[in-house]
Scaffold this motif. Structure first.
Motif, PDB file in Angstrom:
ATOM      1  N   GLU A   1      -9.189  -7.321  -5.502  1.00  0.00           N
ATOM      2  CA  GLU A   1      -9.733  -8.436  -4.704  1.00  0.00           C
ATOM      3  C   GLU A   1     -10.922  -7.982  -3.874  1.00  0.00           C
ATOM      4  N   TYR A   2     -10.859  -6.758  -3.368  1.00  0.00           N
ATOM      5  CA  TYR A   2     -11.993  -6.233  -2.594  1.00  0.00           C
ATOM      6  C   TYR A   2     -13.241  -6.124  -3.470  1.00  0.00           C
ATOM      7  N   LEU A   3     -13.066  -5.706  -4.721  1.00  0.00           N
ATOM      8  CA  LEU A   3     -14.206  -5.613  -5.635  1.00  0.00           C
ATOM      9  C   LEU A   3     -14.834  -6.991  -5.843  1.00  0.00           C
ATOM     10  N   ARG A   4     -13.989  -8.029  -5.897  1.00  0.00           N
ATOM     11  CA  ARG A   4     -14.520  -9.395  -6.012  1.00  0.00           C
ATOM     12  C   ARG A   4     -15.287  -9.777  -4.738  1.00  0.00           C
ATOM     13  N   GLN A   5     -14.690  -9.465  -3.595  1.00  0.00           N
ATOM     14  CA  GLN A   5     -15.302  -9.825  -2.321  1.00  0.00           C
ATOM     15  C   GLN A   5     -16.666  -9.157  -2.151  1.00  0.00           C
ATOM     16  N   THR A   6     -16.798  -7.943  -2.665  1.00  0.00           N
ATOM     17  CA  THR A   6     -18.044  -7.201  -2.515  1.00  0.00           C
ATOM     18  C   THR A   6     -18.994  -7.396  -3.696  1.00  0.00           C
ATOM     19  N   ASN A   7     -18.752  -8.449  -4.460  1.00  0.00           N
ATOM     20  CA  ASN A   7     -19.704  -8.910  -5.467  1.00  0.00           C
ATOM     21  C   ASN A   7     -19.825  -7.999  -6.695  1.00  0.00           C
ATOM     22  N   ARG A   8     -18.757  -7.282  -7.037  1.00  0.00           N
ATOM     23  CA  ARG A   8     -18.756  -6.601  -8.330  1.00  0.00           C
ATOM     24  C   ARG A   8     -18.500  -7.658  -9.409  1.00  0.00           C
ATOM     25  N   SER A   9     -19.044  -7.458 -10.593  1.00  0.00           N
ATOM     26  CA  SER A   9     -18.957  -8.481 -11.634  1.00  0.00           C
ATOM     27  C   SER A   9     -17.542  -8.593 -12.189  1.00  0.00           C
ATOM     28  N   GLU A  10     -17.177  -9.803 -12.623  1.00  0.00           N
ATOM     29  CA  GLU A  10     -15.844 -10.031 -13.197  1.00  0.00           C
ATOM     30  C   GLU A  10     -15.643  -9.190 -14.464  1.00  0.00           C
ATOM     31  N   LYS A  11     -16.718  -9.006 -15.211  1.00  0.00           N
ATOM     32  CA  LYS A  11     -16.637  -8.201 -16.433  1.00  0.00           C
ATOM     33  C   LYS A  11     -16.258  -6.761 -16.087  1.00  0.00           C
ATOM     34  N   LYS A  12     -16.907  -6.217 -15.057  1.00  0.00           N
ATOM     35  CA  LYS A  12     -16.636  -4.846 -14.626  1.00  0.00           C
ATOM     36  C   LYS A  12     -15.215  -4.746 -14.047  1.00  0.00           C
ATOM     37  N   ILE A  13     -14.820  -5.752 -13.281  1.00  0.00           N
ATOM     38  CA  ILE A  13     -13.494  -5.739 -12.655  1.00  0.00           C
ATOM     39  C   ILE A  13     -12.396  -5.729 -13.715  1.00  0.00           C
ATOM     40  N   LYS A  14     -12.599  -6.490 -14.788  1.00  0.00           N
ATOM     41  CA  LYS A  14     -11.585  -6.528 -15.857  1.00  0.00           C
ATOM     42  C   LYS A  14     -11.463  -5.168 -16.538  1.00  0.00           C
ATOM     43  N   ILE A  15     -12.601  -4.496 -16.753  1.00  0.00           N
ATOM     44  CA  ILE A  15     -12.579  -3.152 -17.361  1.00  0.00           C
ATOM     45  C   ILE A  15     -11.790  -2.198 -16.471  1.00  0.00           C
ATOM     46  N   ILE A  16     -12.051  -2.250 -15.163  1.00  0.00           N
ATOM     47  CA  ILE A  16     -11.365  -1.365 -14.212  1.00  0.00           C
ATOM     48  C   ILE A  16      -9.857  -1.588 -14.265  1.00  0.00           C
ATOM     49  N   GLU A  17      -9.454  -2.854 -14.171  1.00  0.00           N
ATOM     50  CA  GLU A  17      -8.028  -3.166 -14.091  1.00  0.00           C
ATOM     51  C   GLU A  17      -7.301  -2.801 -15.382  1.00  0.00           C
ATOM     52  N   GLU A  18      -7.868  -3.157 -16.520  1.00  0.00           N
ATOM     53  CA  GLU A  18      -7.171  -2.911 -17.788  1.00  0.00           C
ATOM     54  C   GLU A  18      -7.111  -1.424 -18.129  1.00  0.00           C
ATOM     55  N   TYR A  19      -8.175  -0.685 -17.848  1.00  0.00           N
ATOM     56  CA  TYR A  19      -8.158   0.755 -18.110  1.00  0.00           C
ATOM     57  C   TYR A  19      -7.109   1.443 -17.247  1.00  0.00           C
ATOM     58  N   LEU A  20      -7.096   1.129 -15.935  1.00  0.00           N
ATOM     59  CA  LEU A  20      -6.155   1.801 -15.037  1.00  0.00           C
ATOM     60  C   LEU A  20      -4.705   1.466 -15.382  1.00  0.00           C
ATOM     61  N   LYS A  21      -4.472   0.231 -15.816  1.00  0.00           N
ATOM     62  CA  LYS A  21      -3.107  -0.132 -16.215  1.00  0.00           C
ATOM     63  C   LYS A  21      -2.710   0.584 -17.504  1.00  0.00           C
ATOM     64  N   ALA A  22      -3.657   0.709 -18.432  1.00  0.00           N
ATOM     65  CA  ALA A  22      -3.356   1.358 -19.719  1.00  0.00           C
ATOM     66  C   ALA A  22      -3.012   2.833 -19.532  1.00  0.00           C
ATOM     67  N   THR A  23      -3.573   3.452 -18.495  1.00  0.00           N
ATOM     68  CA  THR A  23      -3.359   4.894 -18.276  1.00  0.00           C
ATOM     69  C   THR A  23      -2.402   5.169 -17.112  1.00  0.00           C
ATOM     70  N   LYS A  24      -1.696   4.143 -16.667  1.00  0.00           N
ATOM     71  CA  LYS A  24      -0.704   4.272 -15.581  1.00  0.00           C
ATOM     72  C   LYS A  24      -1.314   4.850 -14.301  1.00  0.00           C
ATOM     73  N   GLN A  25      -2.499   4.323 -13.968  1.00  0.00           N
ATOM     74  CA  GLN A  25      -3.158   4.705 -12.724  1.00  0.00           C
ATOM     75  C   GLN A  25      -3.325   3.502 -11.786  1.00  0.00           C
ATOM     76  N   PHE A  26      -2.655   2.405 -12.103  1.00  0.00           N
ATOM     77  CA  PHE A  26      -2.701   1.186 -11.287  1.00  0.00           C
ATOM     78  C   PHE A  26      -1.374   1.077 -10.551  1.00  0.00           C
ATOM     79  N   ARG A  27      -1.419   0.782  -9.267  1.00  0.00           N
ATOM     80  CA  ARG A  27      -0.243   0.906  -8.401  1.00  0.00           C
ATOM     81  C   ARG A  27       0.285  -0.451  -7.953  1.00  0.00           C
ATOM     82  N   ASN A  28       1.586  -0.598  -7.979  1.00  0.00           N
ATOM     83  CA  ASN A  28       2.245  -1.716  -7.309  1.00  0.00           C
ATOM     84  C   ASN A  28       3.056  -1.108  -6.167  1.00  0.00           C
ATOM     85  N   TYR A  29       2.559  -1.256  -4.944  1.00  0.00           N
ATOM     86  CA  TYR A  29       3.188  -0.587  -3.806  1.00  0.00           C
ATOM     87  C   TYR A  29       4.579  -1.138  -3.489  1.00  0.00           C
TER      88      TYR A  29
END
Length: 903
Positions: A331-359
Motif C-alpha cells: 500500500e505504501y508503494l501505491r501511496q508513493t506513486n509506484r506503478s501498478e505494473k511494478k507493484i504486481k511484479i514485487i508482490e508476486e515475486y516475493l510470494k513465489a520465493t516465500k519472502q512476503f510476510r503476514n505478520y
C-alpha cells in the motif's frame, strides 16, 4: 586469479509469468530449511545463490547461509564465526562521503586512458545513487526568506564540490545524483529510489528478478529496512567495491527477533515507540547483530512508523532493523506513486520465493537467536537525553530527571554543577526591546529536523495540528529560541501546505529553513550573540530539543550542553514552554490570549485526528509531482556551470577537489611482489586504535599540517572549513590522518599527532615525518596491538596511511572491516602469532624491518620479519581469501578493477 562463471546452482533458476511477461528468478523456496530462516537471512541466501561463481561467492558460502544456526536455545549453534560474501543490489551515497568515490572514479578514467584503454568503460557496475544533503546549515531561521538565504549560502560555500558532482551526474552511467535542496538521503531513498525488487535485463535479453538490497556511506542507511529492503552503512572503500561489482564480506549474524504485540495508545507517537525500542535494545546488546521485527503489532504500524524505527538502528547498535515486506508495504508503494505494473511484479515475486510476510500468521514465524517482546500499549510519551539517544526519559519524569542531571556526577546523565550555581540565570535584551531570562533548562534550539521523523506524515501533521491549536489558544514561542523546520523531502511541504497547517507553524517560528541533514549533524548555525553571551557568562546548561537521531555532547551546538531527541510535536511543546524544566501534567505550557492557563493536554491532537488528515492529504499525486522533477534541482543548481566531457578537467588550484595519486606509475602488467626492506616504524601504537584515531574528522586545527597547506595557498583560518567538506582533496586528508589529539604513540611522552623521525630522533608532526621518510626513500610500517581499526568503518582510515607511505601494519588483531579496507588499498595486514606482541618480542619500534612476501602467497601464510636489532619472528599474512590476494597483487581493489576493465 581465474574466475568461474559457471553457477553450480543454475538448476534453481526458474521462470514466472507476471503481467503477461516472463521473468527469471532463483528459487530459494526449493530448500526445506527456508521456513526456519529469518526473512533478513533469506535475502543473504538469495544473493549468494544468484551470484555463486566459486571465486567471489563459493558454493560453501551458500551452504553456510542455508544452514544458519542462530537459534541458540536448543544448542544448535556451534559458536563458530562464519564470514560470508554479499553482493548488494545497489549503493547509496550522501555528498560528504560520496565525493571521494566520484573523485576515485574520475581518476580511474584518467588511468585507463593512460594505459591505452577506453575511459568510457569506467562507470559504476552496480546502480549507485548520490543525494546531496549534508551541506546546508541553519544560518537563517524564523523568517519567510530563511530557506532561500540558507540555500544561497550553501551554494556559495560548496560551489567547487557541487560543480564537480554536477559534472559527475552527466559523465557517469548508472549513477544518479540528486541535487541539493531535494531532501534527506534516507527519505528520498524510501519515497523514490527504493526498488524493493529489481527487474534487470541480462545480456541475453532475459529479465531476472531479485530482492533490492543496499549499502550506503551513511550509518542511517538502515532506514530503508522499514520498507523491507535490507541495507546498512559501510565505509567508502567497501561502497566503492560494491559500485565496481565486487562483493563485501561480513560475519553471518545472529538475528534477534523483536516481537511487537498490542496497539499504541491514541496519544502516543512513533517517536515515543522508537525511543523505547532504542533503550531496550541497547540494554540487551545487539552490536553486530540483525534485528528483525515480527508479531501482530507490526500490522498496525505504517511504513513511515517502521522506517522511523529502522532509522535509529545505529543508535540501538544493530546492523539492521528489518521489517519484511507485507500488505502495508504494498500500500505504501501505491501511496508513493509506484506503478501498478511494478507493484504486481514485487508482490508476486516475493510470494513465489516465500519472502512476503503476514505478520498476523504465527506459522510464518522463523527461528531467531533470541526473542524480545514489547507490548505497544505500554509505550509512553518520551524523550531521550541529555547526551545519548538511548537514554530515554518519559515526559512525566522529565522535570525531575533534568534536575537530577544538573547535580549528578559528570557523565552521560550528569553535569555536576556546584550547588551555588543551580539557580544561576541571566537577563538579556532582544531585538524587539524586551528583556528575557535564561536559566538552566532553557530551550534555545527547537528543530524539527529532517532525518528520523520527517519521513513520517503522522508526526509531521501532528506537529502542524498542535501548532494550529496553540495559535488558536494564543500561545507564542519566545523570539530568541532558534526554531526551524527542515523537511526530509518536498512531499512534506506539499502535505503540510495542503492540510493548512503551515501558517500556524510559521506563526510559531517553524519556517522551512532547508531540505537536508541540518541540526542533527551540527549544522545548526549560530545562536544570537546576546543568547550566546548570556549562556557563557552565567555557565548555563541550556537545551536543544530536536526530532533527530543523535544528541551526543557537543554535536548539536557547542552552547547547548543538554540536547533531547523528541517527536516533532514535543519539539513544538517544549519550544512553547521555553524550558525542559516543566511537568506538563501539573504545569501549564503557557497563558492564552484570554489570560487563562493552557495545558499541553488542551492542545494535543489525537492519533485518530492525525490519521484522518493523513488519509486526506498524503496522496500519490504529491509524490508524482515532486519526484518527476527532482533531478532538475533548484535554480541555483540549474545555473551552475559544470564541465562537460567524460574526463574531469582537474583544477590544480582547487583545495576541495584534487586528482588523487593512487594510480601513479601503474602499468597494464601486474607489478612484481617486492620485499619490504629497511622499513621504519612511523607509529608504535597500543590496543584499540580506532578509525576515529586514524581518519581525518572535524575542524582543521590551525597549527596542523593541513592548516599550513591551506595557508600556503592563501586561505585564512575562517575559510579552512572541515575535513568532511574537503574529503575530495587527498593532500588535506593525508595531512589529517592520525591527527587526533588523543592518539597515544609509544614514541612520545604525551598523546597527540606527533612522532619521532629515526635515526635523527627528532619530534615532528606525523605527516611531516612521513613526508621526510618519503624523500629519503624509506618505506614505512605501523606497529599496533589488539583490535586495530575498530570503530565505524571509514575509507580515509585506509587511504590516509597508504598516502603516508605505509606498506604494512603488524598488529595483534584487526577489526574485520578495517582489515578488509587495508587490503583494498594495497596495505599488507600482518598479525603476530598467538601470545606474541611488540613487547614480548622486545621490539622498540626504532629498528629497521625487512619483510619478504612470496610471489605465490596464500591466505594465512606465515612470513618472516627480520629487524636490525637481530630480532627475527614470524607473522601471519591476514589475506583471508583468494580475492584478497588478487587485490594485493594488483596494488589494491581500484587497480584490480582498472586492469579488469582494460581486459
Amino acid at each position: 586469479m581465474p574466475e568461474s562463471s559457471q553457477n553450480p546452482f543454475k538448476f534453481l533458476e526458474k521462470t514466472i509469468e507476471i503481467n503477461g511477461e516472463t521473468f527469471h528468478y532463483f528459487d530459494i523456496s526449493h530448500f526445506e530449511q527456508l521456513s526456519k530462516l529469518p526473512f533478513s537471512v533469506r535475502v543473504l541466501l538469495e544473493s549468494a545463490l544468484r551470484n555463486c561463481d566459486n571465486f567471489y561467492v563459493k558454493e560453501s558460502d551458500v551452504t553456510t547461509i542455508l544452514n544458519w544456526t542462530g537459534y541458540k536455545g536448543e544448542g544448535v549453534n556451534d559458536d563458530k564465526e562464519y564470514e560470508i560474501p554479499f553482493k548488494p543490489s545497489r549503493v547509496i551515497l550522501q555528498d560528504f562521503t560520496g565525493v571521494p568515490a566520484v573523485v576515485d572514479f574520475a581518476a580511474m578514467r584518467d588511468a585507463v586512458l593512460k594505459l591505452g584503454g577506453n575511459p568510457d568503460k569506467i562507470n559504476p557496475i552496480c546502480p549507485s545513487d548520490l543525494v546531496i544533503d549534508h551541506s546546508v546549515q541553519v544560518d537563517f531561521s524564523g523568517t519567510s526568506d530563511a530557506l532561500s538565504k540558507n540555500q544561497d549560502l550553501e551554494f556559495e560555500r560548496n560551489k567547487e564540490r557541487f560543480t564537480f558532482l554536477k559534472w559527475g551526474a552527466k559523465a557517469f552511467n548508472n549513477m544518479l545524483i540528486i541535487p541539493p535542496g531535494s531532501g534527506i538521503v534516507h527519505q528520498v531513498n524510501l519515497e523514490y529510489l527504493a526498488r524493493v525488487v529489481f527487474d534487470d535485463k541480462r545480456s541475453d535479453g532475459s529479465r531476472i528478478l531479485y530482492p533490492d538490497s543496499v549499502v550506503g556511506t551513511d550509518s542511517h542507511t538502515t532506514m530503508i529496512n522499514g520498507l523491507g529492503v535490507l541495507g546498512w552503512g559501510v565505509g567508502g572503500i567497501e561502497a566503492e567495491a560494491v559500485m565496481l561489482g565486487q562483493s563485501i564480506s561480513f560475519l553471518l549474524p545472529e538475528v534477534i527477533g523483536y516481537k511487537l504485540v498490542g496497539r499504541l495508545n491514541p496519544l502516543i507517537t512513533s517517536t515515543d515507540l522508537v525511543l523505547t525500542i532504542t533503550k531496550n535494545l541497547r540494554q540487551i546488546g545487539v552490536v553486530g547483530k540483525f534485528v528483525e521485527f515480527f508479531g501482530s503489532g507490526v500490522s498496525y504500524l505504517s511504513i513511515a512508523d517502521r522506517a522511523t524505527i529502522s532509522n535509529m538502528c545505529p543508535e540501538f547498535g544493530g546492523t539492521v532493523g528489518f521489517f519484511p515486506v507485507d500488505k502495508n508495504s504494498i500500500e505504501y508503494l501505491r501511496q508513493t506513486n509506484r506503478s501498478e505494473k511494478k507493484i504486481k511484479i514485487i508482490e508476486e515475486y516475493l510470494k513465489a520465493t516465500k519472502q512476503f510476510r503476514n505478520y498476523d500468521d504465527e506459522s510464518e514465524d522463523p527461528i531467531f537467536t533470541k526473542v524480545v517482546v514489547l507490548d505497544l500499549s505500554t509505550v509512553v510519551s518520551s524523550l531521550s537525553g541529555p547526551k545519548r539517544p538511548h537514554d530515554r526519559v518519559s515526559v512525566s519524569d522529565m522535570k525531575q530527571d533534568f534536575a537530577s542531571c544538573l547535580t549528578n556526577k559528570i557523565g552521560f546523565k550528569g553535569f555536576e554543577l556546584p550547588p551555588e550555581t543551580l539557580n544561576n540565570s541571566g537577563n538579556f535584551t532582544w531585538d524587539d526591546g524586551n528583556q528575557y531570562t535564561l536559566k538552566h533548562g532553557s530551550v534555545v534550539i527547537a528543530a524539527i529536523t529532517s532525518c528520523t521523523n520527517t519521513s513520517n506524515p503522522s508526526v509531521m501533521l501532528g506537529a502542524g495540528l498542535l501548532a494550529r491549536n496553540a495559535v488558536k489558544a494564543g500561545l507564542k514561542v519566545a523570539p530568541y529560541i532558534k526554531t526551524s523546520l527542515s523537511p526530509g523531502s518536498g512531499v512534506v511541504t506539499y502535505y503540510l501546505n495542503n492540510s493548512g497547517v503551515v501558517p500556524s507553524l510559521e506563526e510559531l517560528g517553524f519556517n522551512i529553513v532547508g531540505y537536508g541533514c541540518m541540526t542533527c549533524i551540527g549544522n545548526s548555525g549560530p545562536l544570537h550573540e546576546s543568547v550566546a553571551a548570556t549562556i557563557e557568562k552565567h555557565g548555563l546548561v541550556c537545551c536543544g530539543v530536536l526530532s533527530g537521531n543523535r544528541n551526543f555532547e557537543g554535536r548539536i551546538h557547542p552552547l547547548t550542553r543538554a540536547n533531547y531527541l523528541a517527536s516533532p510535536l514535543l519539539v513544538i511543546a517544549y519550544a512553547l514552554a521555553g524550558t525542559v524544566d516543566i511537568d506538563f501534567e501539573t504545569q501549564p505550557i503557557g497563558k492564552g490570549s484570554d489570560g487563562r492557563e493552557v495545558f499541553l493536554r488542551d492542545i494535543w491532537p489525537t492519533r485518530d485526528e492525525i490519521q484522518s488528515i493523513e488519509r486526506t492529504y498524503v496522496i500519490p499525486a504529491m509524490f508524482k509531482e515532486v519526484y518527476e522533477r527532482i533531478e532538475l534541482g533548484s535554480q541555483n543548481w540549474q545555473a551552475l556551470q559544470a564541465p562537460s566531457g567524460k574526463l574531469y578537467p582537474w583544477d590544480d588550484e582547487s583545495t576541495y577537489i584534487k586528482h588523487p595519486p593512487f594510480f601513479e606509475g601503474m602499468t597494464r602488467d601486474l607489478p612484481a611482489i617486492a620485499p619490504i626492506r629497511s622499513a621504519r616504524v612511523l607509529l608504535n601504537l597500543g590496543d584499540s586504535i580506532t578509525t576515529d584515531h586514524i581518519s581525518p574528522a572535524g575542524s582543521i586545527a590551525r597549527n596542523s599540517p593541513a592548516a599550513r597547506y591551506l595557508a600556503d595557498r592563501g586561505l585564512f583560518p575562517k575559510d579552512f572549513n572541515s575535513y568532511g567538506s574537503r574529503r575530495g582533496n587527498d593532500a588535506i586528508m593525508a595531512r589529517g590522518t592520525f591527527a587526533n589529539i588523543r592518539i597515544v604513540n609509544k614514541f612520545m611522552k604525551f598523546p597527540g599527532p606527533k612522532t619521532k623521525h629515526f635515526p635523527s630522533n627528532e619530534d615532528m608532526d606525523i605527516f611531516d615525518t612521513a613526508e621526510r621518510y618519503r624523500k629519503e626513500n624509506v618505506p614505512l610500517i605501523l606497529l599496533a596491538g589488539k583490535d586495530y581499526g575498530s570503530g565505524s568503518s571509514r575509507d580515509w582510515a585506509a587511504k590516509g596511511p597508504f598516502l603516508q607511505g605505509i606498506r604494512a601494519v603488524i598488529a595483534e588483531s584487526y577489526e574485520r572491516i578495517h582489515r578488509s579496507n587495508l587490503v583494498g588499498m594495497g596495505i599488507i595486514p600482518l598479525q603476530y602469532l598467538d601470545g606474541q606482541n611488540a613487547e614480548s618480542l622486545g621490539l622498540s619500534g626504532r629498528e629497521c624491518f625487512d619483510i619478504h612476501m612470496p610471489e605465490n602467497v596464500k591466505p594465512h601464510d606465515k612470513v618472516t620479519v627480520v629487524t636490525t636489532s637481530d630480532i627475527k619472528f614470524e607473522v601471519i599474512v591476514r589475506f583471508d581469501t583468494d580475492v584478497d590476494i588478487a587485490y594485493f597483487k594488483n596494488g589494491g581493489i581500484l587497480n584490480y578493477m582498472i586492469r579488469k576493465m582494460i581486459e
